[in-house]
Design a protein around this motif. Sequence first.
Motif, PDB file in Angstrom:
ATOM      1  N   MET A   1      15.730  19.681   7.144  1.00 12.08           N
ATOM      2  CA  MET A   1      15.883  21.025   6.577  1.00 12.08           C
ATOM      3  C   MET A   1      17.326  21.474   6.766  1.00 12.08           C
ATOM      4  N   VAL A   2      17.924  21.990   5.684  1.00 13.46           N
ATOM      5  CA  VAL A   2      19.252  22.590   5.806  1.00 13.46           C
ATOM      6  C   VAL A   2      19.042  23.971   6.414  1.00 13.46           C
ATOM      7  N   LYS A   3      19.546  24.167   7.630  1.00 14.90           N
ATOM      8  CA  LYS A   3      19.331  25.418   8.360  1.00 14.90           C
ATOM      9  C   LYS A   3      20.414  26.452   8.064  1.00 14.90           C
ATOM     10  N   VAL A   4      21.663  25.986   8.022  1.00 17.89           N
ATOM     11  CA  VAL A   4      22.793  26.891   7.789  1.00 17.89           C
ATOM     12  C   VAL A   4      23.763  26.200   6.849  1.00 17.89           C
ATOM     13  N   LYS A   5      24.290  26.967   5.888  1.00 14.80           N
ATOM     14  CA  LYS A   5      25.292  26.432   4.980  1.00 14.80           C
ATOM     15  C   LYS A   5      26.422  27.438   4.895  1.00 14.80           C
ATOM     16  N   LYS A   6      27.633  27.000   5.243  1.00 13.67           N
ATOM     17  CA  LYS A   6      28.792  27.897   5.210  1.00 13.67           C
ATOM     18  C   LYS A   6      29.992  27.112   4.711  1.00 13.67           C
TER      19      LYS A   6
ATOM     20  N   THR B   1      30.893  18.749   3.671  1.00  9.55           N
ATOM     21  CA  THR B   1      30.807  18.386   2.258  1.00  9.55           C
ATOM     22  C   THR B   1      32.057  18.861   1.513  1.00  9.55           C
ATOM     23  N   PRO B   2      33.211  18.225   1.800  1.00  7.36           N
ATOM     24  CA  PRO B   2      34.438  18.657   1.133  1.00  7.36           C
ATOM     25  C   PRO B   2      34.330  18.420  -0.373  1.00  7.36           C
ATOM     26  N   GLU B   3      34.840  19.383  -1.152  1.00  6.82           N
ATOM     27  CA  GLU B   3      34.723  19.270  -2.610  1.00  6.82           C
ATOM     28  C   GLU B   3      35.552  18.132  -3.160  1.00  6.82           C
ATOM     29  N   ASN B   4      36.733  17.921  -2.596  1.00  8.80           N
ATOM     30  CA  ASN B   4      37.606  16.881  -3.133  1.00  8.80           C
ATOM     31  C   ASN B   4      38.436  16.293  -2.005  1.00  8.80           C
ATOM     32  N   ILE B   5      38.074  15.109  -1.579  1.00  3.50           N
ATOM     33  CA  ILE B   5      38.810  14.488  -0.486  1.00  3.50           C
ATOM     34  C   ILE B   5      40.135  13.930  -0.977  1.00  3.50           C
TER      35      ILE B   5
END
Length: 198
Positions: free
Chosen positions: A153-158, A184-188
């Motif tokens: 379960m994804v508990k916190v997303k920031k 989860t970087p948008e563009n590495i």
Amino acid sequence: MVRRKGNKEERQEALRRYLRNNPFATDEELAEKFKVSIPTIRLDRLALGIPEVRERIMAMAREARSRMRGVTAEELVGDLVELQPGIMGISILEVTPQMLVQPAGVARGHYLFAQAHSLALATAGAEVVLTSSARVRYRRPVYAGERVIARAMVKVKKDSTCLVSVHSRVNGEIVFKGQFIIITPENIKGSQREAPTI
């Protein structure tokens, strides 16, 4: 005779409801739950058009894999059976003799960790997923033939970070707990940001 037929219809309706909430239940578990024989459960399933557990799992796995990002099927440990990216995921791991520490006969811990970790990455639901940290606890040994059902379960997303909690159970009993901080970087590529410390 009418009364017995009514009992059969009631049992089949109860079976349908139970499998809606517990799709991974085996015929043996269902027979024990409904206090009937395994052949009776098989006949009930056939009458209701419900496939056996392996077929149910395979159908769910195909659907779940179609939504998977950031992790390939080869990287995933266990069978992914449900996935709502960014929300939750479920996988099943059948413990085989090759996974055991001998002569103790218990599953090696890295299989439970790998199942939970790969499920957490898949559940994060991004194209690029990196593990920043993990906190795990093994609650009891797991043995050959046991089926480990892990629920993430994804508990916190920031911003580009999320906390994913994973509980792994055998017959409803928690055997492993993990909390993973996933970045989860948008563009590495081309990013000037420093790589996170892992």
